[in-house]
Design a protein around this motif. Structure first.
Motif, short mmCIF file in Angstrom:
data_model
loop_
_atom_site.label_atom_id
_atom_site.label_comp_id
_atom_site.label_asym_id
_atom_site.label_seq_id
_atom_site.Cartn_x
_atom_site.Cartn_y
_atom_site.Cartn_z
N MET A 139 -13.86 27.16 -20.22
CA MET A 139 -13.32 25.80 -20.09
C MET A 139 -12.93 25.57 -18.63
N ALA A 140 -13.37 24.46 -18.06
CA ALA A 140 -13.05 24.14 -16.67
C ALA A 140 -11.67 23.48 -16.57
N VAL A 141 -11.12 23.55 -15.37
CA VAL A 141 -9.81 22.95 -15.10
C VAL A 141 -9.97 21.93 -13.99
N GLN A 142 -9.37 20.76 -14.16
CA GLN A 142 -9.43 19.73 -13.12
C GLN A 142 -8.02 19.40 -12.65
N GLN A 143 -7.89 19.18 -11.36
CA GLN A 143 -6.60 18.84 -10.78
C GLN A 143 -6.19 17.42 -11.16
N THR A 144 -4.89 17.20 -11.24
CA THR A 144 -4.35 15.85 -11.46
C THR A 144 -3.23 15.59 -10.47
N MET A 145 -2.92 14.31 -10.31
CA MET A 145 -1.78 13.90 -9.49
C MET A 145 -0.96 12.90 -10.28
N THR A 146 0.36 13.10 -10.31
CA THR A 146 1.27 12.18 -10.98
C THR A 146 2.23 11.62 -9.95
N VAL A 147 2.26 10.29 -9.84
CA VAL A 147 3.17 9.61 -8.91
C VAL A 147 4.49 9.35 -9.63
N THR A 148 5.58 9.71 -9.00
CA THR A 148 6.90 9.45 -9.56
C THR A 148 7.29 8.00 -9.27
N PRO A 149 7.70 7.24 -10.30
CA PRO A 149 8.09 5.84 -10.05
C PRO A 149 9.12 5.73 -8.94
N PHE A 150 8.98 4.68 -8.16
CA PHE A 150 9.84 4.46 -6.99
C PHE A 150 10.82 3.35 -7.31
N SER A 151 12.10 3.63 -7.18
CA SER A 151 13.12 2.69 -7.66
C SER A 151 13.42 1.57 -6.67
N GLY A 152 13.27 1.81 -5.40
CA GLY A 152 13.63 0.80 -4.41
C GLY A 152 12.43 0.23 -3.71
N PRO A 153 12.65 -0.57 -2.67
CA PRO A 153 11.54 -1.13 -1.89
C PRO A 153 10.92 -0.08 -0.98
N LEU A 154 9.60 -0.04 -0.94
CA LEU A 154 8.91 0.86 -0.01
C LEU A 154 8.98 0.26 1.39
N GLN A 155 9.42 1.07 2.33
CA GLN A 155 9.54 0.60 3.70
C GLN A 155 9.05 1.69 4.65
N GLY A 156 8.42 1.26 5.72
CA GLY A 156 7.95 2.21 6.72
C GLY A 156 6.70 1.70 7.40
N GLN A 157 6.07 2.59 8.13
CA GLN A 157 4.86 2.23 8.86
C GLN A 157 3.73 3.17 8.46
N VAL A 158 2.59 2.61 8.14
CA VAL A 158 1.40 3.38 7.79
C VAL A 158 0.20 2.74 8.50
N SER A 159 -0.55 3.51 9.21
CA SER A 159 -1.75 3.00 9.88
C SER A 159 -2.95 3.28 8.99
N PRO A 160 -3.62 2.24 8.48
CA PRO A 160 -4.81 2.48 7.65
C PRO A 160 -5.91 3.15 8.47
N PRO A 161 -6.78 3.88 7.82
CA PRO A 161 -7.90 4.49 8.55
C PRO A 161 -8.89 3.43 9.02
N GLY A 162 -9.84 3.82 9.86
CA GLY A 162 -10.86 2.89 10.31
C GLY A 162 -11.74 2.44 9.16
N SER A 163 -12.38 1.31 9.35
CA SER A 163 -13.24 0.74 8.32
C SER A 163 -14.44 1.64 8.05
N LYS A 164 -14.62 2.02 6.78
CA LYS A 164 -15.80 2.79 6.40
C LYS A 164 -17.06 1.98 6.60
N SER A 165 -17.02 0.72 6.19
CA SER A 165 -18.19 -0.14 6.28
C SER A 165 -18.67 -0.29 7.72
#
Length: 423
Positions: A1-27
């Motif tokens: 039997m194979a095993v696959q990885q999973t990711m679980t995001v924990t709910p965020f109670s407050g407003p998300l704040q900060g700076q994130v630079s998106p990657p360059g356009s793939k297209s």
């Protein structure tokens, strides 16, 4: 039997704040890589995306004699003699649709036989309309199934005078023909055979990129372009951030009533998916009907956001989403109904999302099958910001276009937990 990885995001109670630079356009990155490879001299591509899709494109170009250096995480330096050579072996392009479709047309200029192939998902993605257009233009291009693998027999010359293509299934077919047309021996017309074209804005991206590399293109009428036989010239080219990636951050901001600085003004995005910003800004009062034909890659983001809207949302004109990395209409339907039965339904190519703001704060036992589709993984992570218990299969599939996605969420304070599931 194979095993696959999973990711679980924990709910965020407050407003998300900060700076994130998106990657360059793939297209834009994959367009610029190809045009730089077809241009004689050295081109520097700054702001570029480094991901699975662009790696497949750059590796294929290297196989065909192009020198590509990567001095840093966002730069390609491309040096070419101005044409592509016969590769020693088949080009393996994973599930990179832009790479397969653009190169299928481009290798018509190679003097010899080229095979283009991909993974199990790419082998289900149609390319028949593009092959038919190439054959009608005198190019030998075949596929046993209408999907990759594809065999193209080039003669080192492109003698076509006109390509006709049905762009209803994918604008990438149109872009592929436009880009190779500048390598013709005489002017070539590229004409649509129908009125519909999937995500026409991406054709505009193609034309802008072509002109930056020296191509001369004129619009004969609303569905016909005339491309002069100029070839391409090397240049330095800046690639804007990826609007499709930005949609996840815009939606995360809307869901949590936060503020995320992307380091680029909304109006500076020229890609079609940037239109989703106007819809996201209306949350939780999104329109009752959203047409997905011209911002296809943003629809998964909008569909998950719609689950928390005040009123139901119907997404229409989604036929193109069925031939993406997976059938995204079905994948969105299945994922939303994992969260709560009846949350989504499908009518033809329409997706209906039965919105319910009360979803926020619930706990479920949802296992999201991403089908190795980066956009399915990234959009359902947004649901995890509000709903506990959402496990996302194969989380590393985000590497296709946004390898740092999970790190970007973590930088905003989002907590995640990895796990495993038997398959």
């Amino acid at each position: 039997m194979a095993v696959q990885q999973t990711m679980t995001v924990t709910p965020f109670s407050g407003p998300l704040q900060g700076q994130v630079s998106p990657p360059g356009s793939k297209s834009i990155t994959n367009r610029a890589l190809l045009l730089a490879a077809l241009a004689k001299g050295t081109s520097r591509l700054d702001g570029a995306l480094k991901s699975d899709d662009t790696r497949h494109m750059s590796d294929a170009l290297r196989q065909m004699g192009v020198t590509i250096d990567e001095p840093d995480d966002t730069t390609f330096v491309v040096t070419s003699v101005g044409h592509l050579s016969v590769p020693a072996q088949a080009l393996f392009l994973g599930n990179a649709g832009t790479a397969v479709r653009f190169l299928t047309a481009a290798v018509a200029t190679v003097n010899g036989s080229v095979t283009l192939d991909g993974d199990e998902y790419m082998r289900k993605r149609p390319i028949g309309p593009l092959l038919g257009a190439l054959r009608a233009g005198g190019v030998s291009a075949e596929s046993a199934t209408g999907c990759p693998p594809v065999q193209v027999q080039g003669t080192g010359r492109l003698q076509a005078r006109r390509f006709e293509i049905d762009g209803g299934l994918s604008s990438q077919y149109v872009s592929a023909l436009l880009m190779v047309a500048a390598c013709g021996e005489t002017p070539i017309e590229v004409a649509l055979t129908g009125k519909d074209i999937g995500a026409r804005g991406y054709v505009d991206l193609t034309l802008a990129c072509m002109r930056a590399f020296g191509a001369q293109v004129s619009e004969v009428d609303d569905g016909t372009w005339r491309v002069e036989p100029t070839g391409y010239r090397a240049c330095d080219y800046f690639i804007e951030p990826d609007a499709s990636a930005a949609t996840y951050l815009w939606a995360a901001q809307a869901l949590t009533q936060g503020r995320i600085d992307l380091g680029v003004a909304d109006e500076d995005f020229t890609q079609p998916d940037a239109k989703a910003r106007e819809i996201i800004a209306q949350f939780p009062h999104m329109p009752a009907v959203i047409n997905g034909s011209q911002m296809q890659d943003a629809i998964p983001t909008l569909a998950v956001l719609a689950a928390f809207n005040e009123t139901p949302v119907r997404f229409v004109d989604l036929a193109n989403l069925r031939v993406k990395e997976c059938d995204r209409v079905q994948a969105l339907h299945d994922g939303l109904n994992e969260i709560r039965t009846g949350l989504a339904s499908v009518e033809g190519d329409d997706l209906l999302v039965a919105a319910d703001p009360a979803l926020a704060g619930i706990t479920c036992n949802a296992l999201i099958d991403t089908h190795s589709d980066h956009r399915i993984a990234m959009c359902f992570a947004l649901a995890g910001l509000k709903v506990a218990g959402i496990r996302i299969r194969d989380p590393l599939c985000v590497g296709k276009t946004y390898p740092q996605y999970w790190n970007a969420l973590a930088s905003l304070g989002v907590q995640m937990q990895g796990g495993e599931v038997d398959i």
